[in-house]
Design a protein around this motif. Structure first.
Motif, PDB file in Angstrom:
ATOM      1  N   HIS A 118       0.830  -1.209   0.000  1.00 27.54           N
ATOM      2  CA  HIS A 118       0.000   0.000   0.000  1.00 27.54           C
ATOM      3  C   HIS A 118       0.866   1.261   0.000  1.00 27.54           C
ATOM      4  CE1 HIS A 118      -3.499   2.532   0.943  1.00 27.54           C
ATOM      5  NE2 HIS A 118      -2.689   3.189   1.747  1.00 27.54           N
ATOM      6  N   VAL A 119       1.869   1.292   0.855  1.00 36.27           N
ATOM      7  CA  VAL A 119       2.718   2.477   0.967  1.00 36.27           C
ATOM      8  C   VAL A 119       3.558   2.670  -0.286  1.00 36.27           C
ATOM      9  CG1 VAL A 119       4.619   3.538   2.230  1.00 36.27           C
ATOM     10  CG2 VAL A 119       2.777   2.399   3.480  1.00 36.27           C
ATOM     11  N   SER A 120       4.214   1.618  -0.752  1.00 34.40           N
ATOM     12  CA  SER A 120       5.107   1.740  -1.904  1.00 34.40           C
ATOM     13  C   SER A 120       4.362   2.163  -3.155  1.00 34.40           C
ATOM     14  CB  SER A 120       5.841   0.421  -2.154  1.00 34.40           C
ATOM     15  OG  SER A 120       4.948  -0.605  -2.518  1.00 34.40           O
ATOM     16  N   GLU A 121       3.108   1.713  -3.289  1.00 35.88           N
ATOM     17  CA  GLU A 121       2.325   2.039  -4.481  1.00 35.88           C
ATOM     18  C   GLU A 121       2.160   3.550  -4.645  1.00 35.88           C
ATOM     19  OE1 GLU A 121       0.302   1.102  -7.984  1.00 35.88           O
ATOM     20  OE2 GLU A 121       1.497  -0.153  -6.642  1.00 35.88           O
ATOM     21  N   ALA A 122       1.957   4.255  -3.554  1.00 37.02           N
ATOM     22  CA  ALA A 122       1.774   5.711  -3.619  1.00 37.02           C
ATOM     23  C   ALA A 122       3.010   6.404  -4.176  1.00 37.02           C
ATOM     24  CB  ALA A 122       1.445   6.255  -2.228  1.00 37.02           C
ATOM     25  N   PHE A 123       4.185   5.947  -3.769  1.00 36.72           N
ATOM     26  CA  PHE A 123       5.425   6.584  -4.205  1.00 36.72           C
ATOM     27  C   PHE A 123       5.819   6.148  -5.614  1.00 36.72           C
ATOM     28  CE2 PHE A 123       5.309   6.927   0.337  1.00 36.72           C
ATOM     29  CZ  PHE A 123       5.787   8.209   0.572  1.00 36.72           C
ATOM     30  N   ILE A 124       5.503   4.913  -5.971  1.00 38.55           N
ATOM     31  CA  ILE A 124       5.754   4.455  -7.341  1.00 38.55           C
ATOM     32  C   ILE A 124       4.924   5.275  -8.309  1.00 38.55           C
ATOM     33  CG2 ILE A 124       5.376   2.535  -8.947  1.00 38.55           C
ATOM     34  CD1 ILE A 124       6.172   0.646  -6.665  1.00 38.55           C
ATOM     35  N   GLN A 125       3.656   5.521  -7.968  1.00 42.87           N
ATOM     36  CA  GLN A 125       2.795   6.313  -8.833  1.00 42.87           C
ATOM     37  C   GLN A 125       3.326   7.735  -8.994  1.00 42.87           C
ATOM     38  OE1 GLN A 125       0.216   5.494 -10.794  1.00 42.87           O
ATOM     39  NE2 GLN A 125       0.649   3.376 -10.212  1.00 42.87           N
ATOM     40  N   PHE A 126       3.968   8.253  -7.964  1.00 42.44           N
ATOM     41  CA  PHE A 126       4.570   9.581  -8.058  1.00 42.44           C
ATOM     42  C   PHE A 126       5.612   9.613  -9.163  1.00 42.44           C
ATOM     43  CE2 PHE A 126       8.166  12.324  -7.036  1.00 42.44           C
ATOM     44  CZ  PHE A 126       7.551  13.565  -6.965  1.00 42.44           C
ATOM     45  N   PHE A 127       6.500   8.618  -9.192  1.00 38.79           N
ATOM     46  CA  PHE A 127       7.540   8.573 -10.215  1.00 38.79           C
ATOM     47  C   PHE A 127       6.969   8.226 -11.591  1.00 38.79           C
ATOM     48  CE2 PHE A 127      10.448   7.757  -6.499  1.00 38.79           C
ATOM     49  CZ  PHE A 127      11.161   8.942  -6.634  1.00 38.79           C
ATOM     50  N   VAL A 128       5.933   7.401 -11.618  1.00 36.63           N
ATOM     51  CA  VAL A 128       5.278   7.079 -12.883  1.00 36.63           C
ATOM     52  C   VAL A 128       4.753   8.361 -13.535  1.00 36.63           C
ATOM     53  CG1 VAL A 128       3.217   6.029 -13.906  1.00 36.63           C
ATOM     54  CG2 VAL A 128       4.645   4.689 -12.361  1.00 36.63           C
ATOM     55  N   LYS A 129       4.121   9.216 -12.742  1.00 36.20           N
ATOM     56  CA  LYS A 129       3.481  10.422 -13.269  1.00 36.20           C
ATOM     57  C   LYS A 129       4.469  11.556 -13.563  1.00 36.20           C
ATOM     58  CE  LYS A 129      -0.899   9.386 -10.978  1.00 36.20           C
ATOM     59  NZ  LYS A 129      -1.884   9.772  -9.940  1.00 36.20           N
ATOM     60  N   THR A 130       5.629  11.531 -12.927  1.00 37.26           N
ATOM     61  CA  THR A 130       6.593  12.621 -13.153  1.00 37.26           C
ATOM     62  C   THR A 130       7.660  12.264 -14.185  1.00 37.26           C
ATOM     63  OG1 THR A 130       7.845  11.855 -11.217  1.00 37.26           O
ATOM     64  CG2 THR A 130       6.308  13.693 -10.889  1.00 37.26           C
ATOM     65  N   VAL A 131       8.176  11.042 -14.152  1.00 38.52           N
ATOM     66  CA  VAL A 131       9.287  10.690 -15.047  1.00 38.52           C
ATOM     67  C   VAL A 131       9.056   9.397 -15.830  1.00 38.52           C
ATOM     68  CG1 VAL A 131      10.964  11.901 -13.611  1.00 38.52           C
ATOM     69  CG2 VAL A 131      10.524   9.468 -13.197  1.00 38.52           C
ATOM     70  N   GLY A 132       7.840   8.849 -15.757  1.00 39.24           N
ATOM     71  CA  GLY A 132       7.571   7.579 -16.425  1.00 39.24           C
ATOM     72  C   GLY A 132       7.663   7.636 -17.938  1.00 39.24           C
ATOM     73  N   HIS A 133       7.687   8.839 -18.510  1.00 41.97           N
ATOM     74  CA  HIS A 133       7.760   8.992 -19.966  1.00 41.97           C
ATOM     75  C   HIS A 133       9.202   9.011 -20.475  1.00 41.97           C
ATOM     76  CE1 HIS A 133       8.277  12.940 -18.201  1.00 41.97           C
ATOM     77  NE2 HIS A 133       8.674  13.440 -19.357  1.00 41.97           N
ATOM     78  N   TYR A 134      10.164   8.641 -19.649  1.00 37.56           N
ATOM     79  CA  TYR A 134      11.577   8.740 -20.027  1.00 37.56           C
ATOM     80  C   TYR A 134      11.923   7.917 -21.267  1.00 37.56           C
ATOM     81  CZ  TYR A 134      12.596   4.098 -18.126  1.00 37.56           C
ATOM     82  OH  TYR A 134      12.629   2.745 -17.903  1.00 37.56           O
ATOM     83  N   THR A 135      11.264   6.756 -21.449  1.00 31.27           N
ATOM     84  CA  THR A 135      11.595   5.897 -22.592  1.00 31.27           C
ATOM     85  C   THR A 135      11.275   6.568 -23.926  1.00 31.27           C
ATOM     86  OG1 THR A 135       9.434   4.811 -22.361  1.00 31.27           O
ATOM     87  CG2 THR A 135      11.317   3.736 -21.326  1.00 31.27           C
ATOM     88  N   SER A 136      10.335   7.495 -23.926  1.00 36.75           N
ATOM     89  CA  SER A 136       9.967   8.191 -25.167  1.00 36.75           C
ATOM     90  C   SER A 136      11.038   9.185 -25.597  1.00 36.75           C
ATOM     91  CB  SER A 136       8.635   8.938 -24.981  1.00 36.75           C
ATOM     92  OG  SER A 136       7.594   8.041 -24.644  1.00 36.75           O
ATOM     93  N   HIS A 137      11.993   9.431 -24.732  1.00 37.11           N
ATOM     94  CA  HIS A 137      13.035  10.418 -25.029  1.00 37.11           C
ATOM     95  C   HIS A 137      14.433   9.800 -25.029  1.00 37.11           C
ATOM     96  CE1 HIS A 137      10.099  13.651 -24.935  1.00 37.11           C
ATOM     97  NE2 HIS A 137       9.569  13.040 -23.891  1.00 37.11           N
ATOM     98  N   LEU A 138      14.465   8.513 -25.359  1.00 38.17           N
ATOM     99  CA  LEU A 138      15.733   7.826 -25.576  1.00 38.17           C
ATOM    100  C   LEU A 138      15.893   7.595 -27.076  1.00 38.17           C
ATOM    101  CD1 LEU A 138      15.678   5.151 -22.719  1.00 38.17           C
ATOM    102  CD2 LEU A 138      17.369   6.965 -22.973  1.00 38.17           C
ATOM    103  N   LYS A 139      16.935   8.171 -27.663  1.00 38.17           N
ATOM    104  CA  LYS A 139      17.201   7.976 -29.085  1.00 38.17           C
ATOM    105  C   LYS A 139      18.351   6.993 -29.247  1.00 38.17           C
ATOM    106  CE  LYS A 139      15.377  12.290 -30.954  1.00 38.17           C
ATOM    107  NZ  LYS A 139      15.649  13.450 -31.847  1.00 38.17           N
ATOM    108  N   TRP A 140      18.252   6.154 -30.278  1.00 38.12           N
ATOM    109  CA  TRP A 140      19.221   5.071 -30.447  1.00 38.12           C
ATOM    110  C   TRP A 140      19.973   5.213 -31.770  1.00 38.12           C
ATOM    111  CZ3 TRP A 140      19.426   2.173 -26.117  1.00 38.12           C
ATOM    112  CH2 TRP A 140      18.309   2.243 -25.271  1.00 38.12           C
ATOM    113  N   ASN A 141      21.288   4.989 -31.726  1.00 40.34           N
ATOM    114  CA  ASN A 141      22.066   5.007 -32.960  1.00 40.34           C
ATOM    115  C   ASN A 141      22.141   3.595 -33.545  1.00 40.34           C
ATOM    116  OD1 ASN A 141      24.016   3.588 -31.461  1.00 40.34           O
ATOM    117  ND2 ASN A 141      25.163   5.461 -30.977  1.00 40.34           N
ATOM    118  N   LYS A 142      22.809   3.438 -34.659  1.00 40.14           N
ATOM    119  CA  LYS A 142      22.859   2.152 -35.344  1.00 40.14           C
ATOM    120  C   LYS A 142      23.564   1.070 -34.535  1.00 40.14           C
ATOM    121  CE  LYS A 142      22.677   4.170 -39.981  1.00 40.14           C
ATOM    122  NZ  LYS A 142      23.376   4.303 -41.301  1.00 40.14           N
ATOM    123  N   SER A 143      24.468   1.485 -33.676  1.00 40.24           N
ATOM    124  CA  SER A 143      25.204   0.506 -32.860  1.00 40.24           C
ATOM    125  C   SER A 143      24.423   0.070 -31.624  1.00 40.24           C
ATOM    126  CB  SER A 143      26.555   1.084 -32.436  1.00 40.24           C
ATOM    127  OG  SER A 143      26.362   2.238 -31.611  1.00 40.24           O
TER     128      SER A 143
END
Length: 276
Positions: free
Chosen positions: A183-208
């Motif tokens: 119960h406690v951990s879920e509240a804090f996980i949701q905090f990070f989900v809502k603030t920085v959970g979109h990080y994967t959309s801003h990872l660019k990859w080169n050919k290597s």
């Protein structure tokens, strides 16, 4: 035998007298942030408001000193605070119980999270300390603080977490340590989900296959002004930097608990947009 990777299974042959050889399969958890964690110890000693102040200080990697009489209380509470940072990890000095001969550690100019026994409190107060959060677990109060702890987290998310923690205190159905931890951990996980959970959309990859994190676009993508202000501070922390460095190493998304929650949240937002 090498330790299996996260989420991987290893098979062990075991010979049992009168039964013969049996195969035992052991699966390593994808995440283990709740192993040996006891959030109840923290909840019993600090109010929900103070826990959020403490969390905010830890998120910005400030200097934090815990004071208690019992060694077990120090270790349990410090470990619990570190677990609240999941999926990030405290990357600085971490000493659950500082020996009396090393009290000078509290003068360190770099971030730390340490615990000292109550009998050493006078020695700690005599040290020249700046911008330190001094937490008295015996009285449930802060003996010293920076002064801005209540304004670090975005107001809306601060209220959501506060409500969740207060719900725990009034919910008699939550009894076991596992239920409290979830119960406690879920509240804090949701905090990070809502603030920085979109990080994967801003990872660019080169050919290597090497990833590159686009920090400016990542921060700009946060629509809420209060959230963006927090994120701009958080991306400068060591724990976020290490998290991103790990993400840049592999294009394959780690299917841990945090990533599952991010996916659920993103799907929920898509569904809401379709229905609006």
């Amino acid at each position: 035998m090498p330790l299996p990777g996260s989420g991987k299974t290893v098979t062990i042959k075991s010979f049992i007298p009168d039964s013969g050889t049996e195969l035992i399969e052991l699966t390593r958890p994808l995440d283990s942030w709740l192993e040996h964690v006891e959030f109840r110890a923290l909840l019993q000693r600090l109010s929900p408001e103070n826990i959020l102040w403490l969390f905010a200080s830890a998120v910005l990697e400030r200097r934090i000193i815990f004071v208690a009489e019992e060694l077990s209380v120090l270790s349990q509470c410090i470990h619990a605070v570190a677990a609240l940072l999941y999926p990030f990890s405290w990357a600085h000095t971490y000493i659950p119980v500082v020996p009396e001969c090393l009290i000078d550690t509290v003068c360190c100019p770099t971030p730390f999270m340490v615990g000292v026994q109550k009998r050493c409190l006078e020695q700690v107060l005599d040290q020249p300390m700046e911008e330190v959060l001094l937490v008295d677990l015996c009285e449930g109060t802060f003996l010293r603080s920076v002064g801005d702890e209540g304004n670090i987290l975005p107001a809306k998310l601060h209220t959501e977490m506060l409500t969740s923690l207060k719900t725990h205190n009034s919910n008699n159905n939550i009894q076991t340590s596992e239920q409290v931890n979830t119960h406690v951990s879920e509240a804090f996980i949701q905090f990070f989900v809502k603030t920085v959970g979109h990080y994967t959309s801003h990872l660019k990859w080169n050919k290597s296959g090497q990833g590159s994190f686009q920090e400016k676009a990542f921060c700009k993508d946060v629509t809420s002004k209060s959230c963006r202000k927090f994120v701009k501070r958080f991306v400068r922390t060591q724990m976020f930097s290490l998290f991103i460095q790990e993400a840049e190493r592999s294009r394959i998304t780690q299917e841990g608990y945090f990533q599952r929650k991010v996916t659920e949240y993103q799907e929920q937002k898509k569904k809401q947009r379709r229905n609006s």
